[in-house]
Write a protein that holds these residues in place. Structure first.
Motif, mmCIF file in Angstrom:
data_model
loop_
_atom_site.group_PDB
_atom_site.id
_atom_site.type_symbol
_atom_site.label_atom_id
_atom_site.label_comp_id
_atom_site.label_asym_id
_atom_site.label_seq_id
_atom_site.Cartn_x
_atom_site.Cartn_y
_atom_site.Cartn_z
ATOM 1 N N LYS A 56 0.838 -1.207 0.000
ATOM 2 C CA LYS A 56 0.000 0.000 0.000
ATOM 3 C C LYS A 56 0.869 1.252 0.000
ATOM 4 O O LYS A 56 0.610 2.205 -0.743
ATOM 5 C CB LYS A 56 -0.929 0.001 1.217
ATOM 6 N N ALA A 57 1.921 1.255 0.805
ATOM 7 C CA ALA A 57 2.837 2.407 0.843
ATOM 8 C C ALA A 57 3.521 2.586 -0.510
ATOM 9 O O ALA A 57 3.689 3.715 -0.984
ATOM 10 C CB ALA A 57 3.871 2.229 1.951
ATOM 11 N N GLN A 58 3.897 1.487 -1.149
ATOM 12 C CA GLN A 58 4.526 1.577 -2.463
ATOM 13 C C GLN A 58 3.558 2.123 -3.506
ATOM 14 O O GLN A 58 3.941 2.930 -4.348
ATOM 15 C CB GLN A 58 5.058 0.209 -2.899
ATOM 16 N N VAL A 59 2.312 1.705 -3.435
ATOM 17 C CA VAL A 59 1.293 2.218 -4.366
ATOM 18 C C VAL A 59 1.103 3.716 -4.150
ATOM 19 O O VAL A 59 1.023 4.494 -5.112
ATOM 20 C CB VAL A 59 -0.041 1.449 -4.200
ATOM 21 N N GLU A 60 1.055 4.141 -2.884
ATOM 22 C CA GLU A 60 0.916 5.567 -2.595
ATOM 23 C C GLU A 60 2.120 6.346 -3.116
ATOM 24 O O GLU A 60 1.960 7.434 -3.674
ATOM 25 C CB GLU A 60 0.731 5.783 -1.094
ATOM 26 N N ASP A 61 3.335 5.784 -2.948
ATOM 27 C CA ASP A 61 4.534 6.428 -3.498
ATOM 28 C C ASP A 61 4.427 6.546 -5.010
ATOM 29 O O ASP A 61 4.746 7.588 -5.586
ATOM 30 C CB ASP A 61 5.797 5.637 -3.136
ATOM 31 N N GLN A 62 3.968 5.474 -5.657
ATOM 32 C CA GLN A 62 3.823 5.477 -7.118
ATOM 33 C C GLN A 62 2.861 6.580 -7.555
ATOM 34 O O GLN A 62 3.121 7.264 -8.549
ATOM 35 C CB GLN A 62 3.314 4.106 -7.612
ATOM 36 N N GLU A 63 1.778 6.748 -6.824
ATOM 37 C CA GLU A 63 0.801 7.782 -7.177
ATOM 38 C C GLU A 63 1.431 9.168 -7.079
ATOM 39 O O GLU A 63 1.227 10.023 -7.954
ATOM 40 C CB GLU A 63 -0.432 7.674 -6.289
ATOM 41 N N VAL A 64 2.221 9.397 -6.035
ATOM 42 C CA VAL A 64 2.910 10.688 -5.880
ATOM 43 C C VAL A 64 3.906 10.879 -7.016
ATOM 44 O O VAL A 64 3.985 11.956 -7.620
ATOM 45 C CB VAL A 64 3.616 10.774 -4.506
ATOM 46 N N VAL A 165 10.541 11.463 -9.096
ATOM 47 C CA VAL A 165 9.610 10.743 -9.971
ATOM 48 C C VAL A 165 9.835 9.234 -9.861
ATOM 49 O O VAL A 165 9.335 8.463 -10.675
ATOM 50 C CB VAL A 165 9.724 11.208 -11.442
ATOM 51 N N GLY A 166 10.584 8.845 -8.868
ATOM 52 C CA GLY A 166 10.865 7.440 -8.609
ATOM 53 C C GLY A 166 11.623 7.332 -7.304
ATOM 54 O O GLY A 166 12.019 8.348 -6.725
ATOM 55 N N GLU A 167 11.850 6.111 -6.875
ATOM 56 C CA GLU A 167 12.513 5.907 -5.588
ATOM 57 C C GLU A 167 13.869 6.597 -5.537
ATOM 58 O O GLU A 167 14.244 7.185 -4.533
ATOM 59 C CB GLU A 167 12.666 4.421 -5.314
ATOM 60 N N SER A 168 14.612 6.541 -6.622
ATOM 61 C CA SER A 168 15.924 7.196 -6.655
ATOM 62 C C SER A 168 16.086 7.998 -7.943
ATOM 63 O O SER A 168 17.197 8.168 -8.439
ATOM 64 C CB SER A 168 17.039 6.157 -6.510
ATOM 65 N N THR A 169 14.973 8.494 -8.479
ATOM 66 C CA THR A 169 14.999 9.236 -9.734
ATOM 67 C C THR A 169 14.374 10.609 -9.528
ATOM 68 O O THR A 169 13.279 10.728 -8.990
ATOM 69 C CB THR A 169 14.211 8.478 -10.823
#
Length: 181
Positions: A56-64, A165-169
């Motif tokens: 769920k946290a990863q999905v929320e990060d993806q949305e951001v 725009v990504g975890e490390s991007t």
């Protein structure tokens, strides 16, 4: 044959406990069959619940990150359009300068050309102050105010704002425009 009362009570208690446990398991199976869910409560599978929270946290990060990427794309599109238009203005100014280098033009024609040149400078300054929602793209990290004033003085700073725009991007969402004029 006589069964002692305490042994009978003990067996009855064991059977009651076993029956209650079977009823609980049947209720869980029935709930899973009805809802289609394997986990109804966190206690059903704590490790799976932890994994679900991570997902769920990863999905929320993806949305951001998607929102940030869309915002960055819009800003970069405006910057690209402005740079294309700046190239055109510079080309027009060069053409006017080459044309006015000839001695065949009168004073009145040169005065009209000076007015045209000032209009090109003003157009170029407007492009340098390109913005999206009051965010000035060429003002560096000082993006909440004009990049250039009407005299061509740079008001921004030399920082370059960015967004994730990504975890490390990351991607730039503005530019140091101090060298554009």
């Amino acid at each position: 044959m006589t069964i002692h009362r305490s042994a009978y009570n003990s067996r009855l208690s064991s059977l009651s406990t076993l029956t209650a446990n079977i009823a609980k398991e049947m209720a869980k199976v029935q709930e899973r069959a009805t809802t289609g869910l394997n986990i109804s409560r966190p206690s059903d599978s704590p490790t799976d619940v932890i994994r679900l929270h991570r997902v769920k946290a990863q999905v929320e990060d993806q949305e951001v990150w998607i929102d940030n990427a869309e915002y960055a794309y819009s800003l970069l599109t405006i910057a690209d359009d402005a740079m294309t238009d700046m190239t055109s203005v510079i080309s027009d100014a060069r053409e006017l300068a080459v044309m006015m280098a000839s001695e065949t033009y009168s004073t009145d024609q040169r005065a009209a050309a000076a007015t045209d040149a000032q209009a090109l400078v003003d157009q170029y300054l407007d492009l340098l102050n390109s913005n999206m929602g009051e965010r000035y793209i060429f003002a560096g990290n000082a993006y909440d105010s004009l990049a250039y004033d009407e005299t061509g003085t740079y008001l921004g700073d030399t920082g370059v704002p960015w967004t994730s725009v990504g975890e490390s991007t990351t991607v730039n969402v503005g530019f140091d425009g101090s060298d554009l004029f």
